[in-house]
Design a protein around this motif. Structure first.
Motif, PDB file in Angstrom:
ATOM      1  N   GLN A 102      -4.271   3.730  -2.378  1.00 29.99           N
ATOM      2  CA  GLN A 102      -4.385   2.337  -1.958  1.00 29.99           C
ATOM      3  C   GLN A 102      -4.643   2.244  -0.457  1.00 29.99           C
ATOM      4  O   GLN A 102      -5.485   1.457  -0.012  1.00 29.99           O
ATOM      5  CB  GLN A 102      -3.119   1.575  -2.312  1.00 29.99           C
ATOM      6  N   ASN A 103      -3.966   3.064   0.330  1.00 34.52           N
ATOM      7  CA  ASN A 103      -4.184   3.059   1.773  1.00 34.52           C
ATOM      8  C   ASN A 103      -5.592   3.527   2.112  1.00 34.52           C
ATOM      9  O   ASN A 103      -6.234   2.986   3.011  1.00 34.52           O
ATOM     10  CB  ASN A 103      -3.159   3.933   2.485  1.00 34.52           C
ATOM     11  N   ALA A 156      -8.195   3.215   0.267  1.00 29.43           N
ATOM     12  CA  ALA A 156      -9.123   2.145  -0.109  1.00 29.43           C
ATOM     13  C   ALA A 156      -9.175   1.049   0.958  1.00 29.43           C
ATOM     14  O   ALA A 156     -10.243   0.538   1.288  1.00 29.43           O
ATOM     15  CB  ALA A 156      -8.726   1.548  -1.454  1.00 29.43           C
ATOM     16  N   VAL A 157      -8.025   0.706   1.520  1.00 26.85           N
ATOM     17  CA  VAL A 157      -7.977  -0.323   2.559  1.00 26.85           C
ATOM     18  C   VAL A 157      -8.664   0.173   3.824  1.00 26.85           C
ATOM     19  O   VAL A 157      -9.404  -0.571   4.473  1.00 26.85           O
ATOM     20  CB  VAL A 157      -6.519  -0.753   2.840  1.00 26.85           C
TER      21      VAL A 157
END
Length: 75
Positions: free
Chosen positions: A4-5, A7-8
């Protein structure tokens, strides 16, 4: 760094690149239109250029903020 990190951060990099591209495009358009200044000025070209620069700057700033938030949250 989790998925998730990552992707951000990727989204932030994309936003920053799009912002830089928009700024370059606005400046190139402004330089090209200087050759036909009367027409460019009468159609509101300078206003369009300033709006494009502002939006691209906001996109660039948003991308940098996204990356910064993710990297600071890791600490």
């Amino acid at each position: 760094m989790g998925g998730q990190n990552a992707a951000v951060v990727g989204l932030g990099i994309l936003a920053a690149l799009l912002g830089v591209g928009g700024i370059v495009a606005a400046l190139r358009t402004r330089r090209r239109r200087a050759e036909i200044a009367p027409t460019y000025g009468s159609t509101g070209g300078m206003v369009f250029t300033m709006v494009q620069l502002g939006c691209s700057g906001a996109l660039l700033l948003g991308g940098v903020i996204l990356i910064t938030v993710v990297l600071l949250a890791k600490r």
